[in-house]
Design a protein around this motif. Structure first.
Motif, PDB file in Angstrom:
ATOM      1  N   ASP A 143      25.895  48.966  32.224  1.00 34.14           N
ATOM      2  CA  ASP A 143      26.870  48.612  31.200  1.00 34.14           C
ATOM      3  C   ASP A 143      27.800  49.798  30.924  1.00 34.14           C
ATOM      4  O   ASP A 143      27.452  50.957  31.156  1.00 34.14           O
ATOM      5  CB  ASP A 143      26.171  48.208  29.905  1.00 34.14           C
ATOM      6  CG  ASP A 143      25.373  46.930  30.048  1.00 34.14           C
ATOM      7  OD1 ASP A 143      25.653  46.173  30.997  1.00 34.14           O
ATOM      8  OD2 ASP A 143      24.460  46.694  29.234  1.00 34.14           O
ATOM      9  N   ARG A 144      28.954  49.497  30.406  1.00 31.40           N
ATOM     10  CA  ARG A 144      29.941  50.539  30.096  1.00 31.40           C
ATOM     11  C   ARG A 144      29.652  51.084  28.685  1.00 31.40           C
ATOM     12  O   ARG A 144      30.322  50.755  27.700  1.00 31.40           O
ATOM     13  CB  ARG A 144      31.357  49.967  30.222  1.00 31.40           C
ATOM     14  CG  ARG A 144      31.651  49.479  31.637  1.00 31.40           C
ATOM     15  CD  ARG A 144      33.024  48.852  31.764  1.00 31.40           C
ATOM     16  NE  ARG A 144      34.108  49.815  31.624  1.00 31.40           N
ATOM     17  CZ  ARG A 144      34.538  50.614  32.599  1.00 31.40           C
ATOM     18  NH1 ARG A 144      33.962  50.580  33.787  1.00 31.40           N
ATOM     19  NH2 ARG A 144      35.538  51.452  32.394  1.00 31.40           N
ATOM     20  N   ASN A 167      33.313  53.496  26.027  1.00 37.60           N
ATOM     21  CA  ASN A 167      33.231  52.213  26.729  1.00 37.60           C
ATOM     22  C   ASN A 167      33.527  52.360  28.222  1.00 37.60           C
ATOM     23  O   ASN A 167      34.298  51.607  28.810  1.00 37.60           O
ATOM     24  CB  ASN A 167      34.179  51.187  26.093  1.00 37.60           C
ATOM     25  CG  ASN A 167      33.874  50.947  24.629  1.00 37.60           C
ATOM     26  OD1 ASN A 167      32.709  50.896  24.230  1.00 37.60           O
ATOM     27  ND2 ASN A 167      34.909  50.817  23.817  1.00 37.60           N
ATOM     28  N   VAL A 168      32.905  53.381  28.816  1.00 34.10           N
ATOM     29  CA  VAL A 168      33.053  53.634  30.246  1.00 34.10           C
ATOM     30  C   VAL A 168      31.664  53.754  30.863  1.00 34.10           C
ATOM     31  O   VAL A 168      30.651  53.799  30.161  1.00 34.10           O
ATOM     32  CB  VAL A 168      33.866  54.920  30.507  1.00 34.10           C
ATOM     33  CG1 VAL A 168      35.291  54.780  29.986  1.00 34.10           C
ATOM     34  CG2 VAL A 168      33.190  56.132  29.880  1.00 34.10           C
ATOM     35  N   ALA A 169      31.620  53.780  32.206  1.00 33.99           N
ATOM     36  CA  ALA A 169      30.351  53.984  32.905  1.00 33.99           C
ATOM     37  C   ALA A 169      29.669  55.247  32.381  1.00 33.99           C
ATOM     38  O   ALA A 169      30.330  56.238  32.034  1.00 33.99           O
ATOM     39  CB  ALA A 169      30.598  54.087  34.408  1.00 33.99           C
ATOM     40  N   GLN A 193      30.772  60.539  35.815  1.00 36.72           N
ATOM     41  CA  GLN A 193      30.197  59.312  35.268  1.00 36.72           C
ATOM     42  C   GLN A 193      29.198  58.729  36.266  1.00 36.72           C
ATOM     43  O   GLN A 193      29.583  58.173  37.296  1.00 36.72           O
ATOM     44  CB  GLN A 193      31.303  58.306  34.958  1.00 36.72           C
ATOM     45  CG  GLN A 193      32.234  58.779  33.842  1.00 36.72           C
ATOM     46  CD  GLN A 193      33.448  57.877  33.698  1.00 36.72           C
ATOM     47  OE1 GLN A 193      34.585  58.327  33.768  1.00 36.72           O
ATOM     48  NE2 GLN A 193      33.196  56.580  33.497  1.00 36.72           N
ATOM     49  N   GLY A 195      27.160  56.204  35.777  1.00 34.97           N
ATOM     50  CA  GLY A 195      27.122  54.737  35.790  1.00 34.97           C
ATOM     51  C   GLY A 195      25.774  54.266  36.283  1.00 34.97           C
ATOM     52  O   GLY A 195      24.726  54.759  35.888  1.00 34.97           O
TER      53      GLY A 195
END
Length: 430
Positions: A143-144, A167-169, A193, A195
């Motif tokens: 999820d981000r 709201n990013v990886a 990131q 992720g």
């Protein structure tokens, strides 16, 4: 662990091929591997005494120190420790208020799964702020939910939390450097990131007034660390990226006017389970060029924790002009947090790493290892500690003001056994 990774783990425990034309290749997978040099126990001149500093482990239940930095945060001449604690989602400052006296302060609260801290004067105020990489969740999640958080230093005592990216990886690392040629003290950011299935590497141009513009330079998942340095000696700051998952690669992004931050592959492994875990900058051979020191020891994918014989530490020698050479240094199951310092005072740069994932049922399992440099970059492994176990974070600095490096480690207790738990430990030479 995926079946493909398991097969590779069994067949290719020492295979690591350099994929960029600017690198030398180590022996091929068909060459019989040479056994690593056996580690000796630390001699009396290099034995360390551990002392707990800051909040005790009991305050956290099971501490999860994900990263720490040894830095004089308030610039009072006394070196401190700043660290991430992912159990309570906080960033903490162990301030050295007088020589040898440490007081802990929480400077960042409600930061979801903080994974990395980096002290830097981001806006040119003359005070060191603290950048925090927030993963949102330490264990796998696509999820981000990642974020970049700035703890802005208002008066060398209080820090104001500001979210620069969200709201990013999942964000695993963030560092500051002048990438754009600012003349007013502003610093840009480099962001890794991790992720999970999707991730990326980006840099963020500091526009002033708390505004940043993002530029994505790589879209592979699994970015762990993004160290910054002028690797090609052209007077501008570049950055590198360690990318794990199935890639197991090191990338370099040179800062050139014609093609800024072009993604350049420096090194890659054919072993999908190589377990990349840490990448930092150090001039190992003291030739004036920044090298990279690199650990592989990741154990998050394993249902059963234990030793993997291909884990260890290496340095990527920078020969200049974009030419790098892979050098295997030695083995350490579960290796994390590569550090460099002259540990024994002979004028040569030694290497150090800690172990998070080893066979802790074995009393001989090493939790902290040094590799002593003879001045010709031949390294002798020396076991510095077997207990406490499950150390994932380490840093080295002159905390005593006498020129002798002191080691600081952080315990990460996500998996059993839970009988050797520590939070932050300071290691002084006896």
């Amino acid at each position: 662990m995926p079946a493909s990774k398991l097969v590779l783990a069994l067949l290719l425990p020492t295979a690591a091929l350099l994929l960029h034309s600017g690198c030398e290749r180590p022996p091929s997978a068909s060459t019989p591997p040479q056994p690593p040099a056996a580690a000796t126990e630390a001699p009396p001149s290099l034995s360390y005494e551990p002392v707990s500093i800051g909040a005790p482990a009991a305050d956290f239940g099971r501490p999860m120190v994900t990263h720490l930095q040894v830095v004089d945060l308030d610039r009072d001449g006394l070196v401190d420790v700043v660290y991430c604690e992912a159990r309570l989602n906080s960033v903490r400052w162990i301030r050295q208020s007088a020589r040898g006296t440490f007081d802990e302060h929480v400077i960042g609260r409600d930061i979801a799964a903080p994974a990395h801290v980096w002290a830097a004067d981001v806006n040119g105020t003359g005070r060191l702020d603290v950048l925090v990489a927030s993963m949102g969740q330490i264990t796998p999640n696509n999820d981000r939910i990642g974020a970049v958080v700035l703890l802005e230093n208002t008066d060398n005592r209080a820090f104001e939390k500001r979210v620069l990216l969200e709201n990013v990886a999942r964000v695993s690392d963030v560092r500051a450097a002048n990438l754009s040629g600012h003349t007013d003290g502003r610093l840009d950011l480099v962001v890794g990131q991790f992720g999970y299935a999707q991730g990326e590497t980006r840099w963020m141009k500091n526009l002033g007034g708390g505004r940043f513009e993002s530029f994505t330079v790589n879209r592979l998942s699994g970015c762990i660390h993004v160290p910054v340095a002028d690797f090609d000696g052209d007077g501008t700051t570049d950055f590198a990226a360690l990318i794990s998952q199935e890639w197991e690669e090191i990338h370099w992004f040179p800062n050139t006017p014609a093609q800024p931050f072009r993604d350049t592959l420096v090194w890659g492994s054919t072993h999908e389970d190589y377990g990349s875990s840490g990448l930092e900058v150090a001039d190992v051979n003291r030739d004036g060029r920044p090298d990279l020191i690199y650990t592989n020891g990741d154990g998050f994918d394993y249902a059963e924790q234990g030793s993997r014989r291909w884990h260890g530490i290496q340095w990527i020698e920078n020969r200049g002009n974009g030419y790098f050479v892979f050098r295997r240094v030695g083995a350490l199951p579960g290796a994390y947090s590569p550090c460099a310092a002259d540990l024994n005072g002979d004028g040569n740069i030694d290497l150090l790493a800690v172990s998070a994932f080893a066979d802790w049922k074995d009393p001989k399992a090493v939790s902290m290892m040094a590799w002593l440099n003879d001045g010709r970059e031949n390294f002798t492994p020396v076991a510095l500690a077997h207990r406490p176990t499950q150390l994932i974070a380490a840093g080295v600095g002159d905390l005593d003001g006498n020129g002798v490096p002191v080691i600081v480690t952080g315990g990460f207790h996500l998996y059993p056994p839970y009988d050797q738990m520590t939070n932050i430990t300071l290691w002084r030479r006896k």
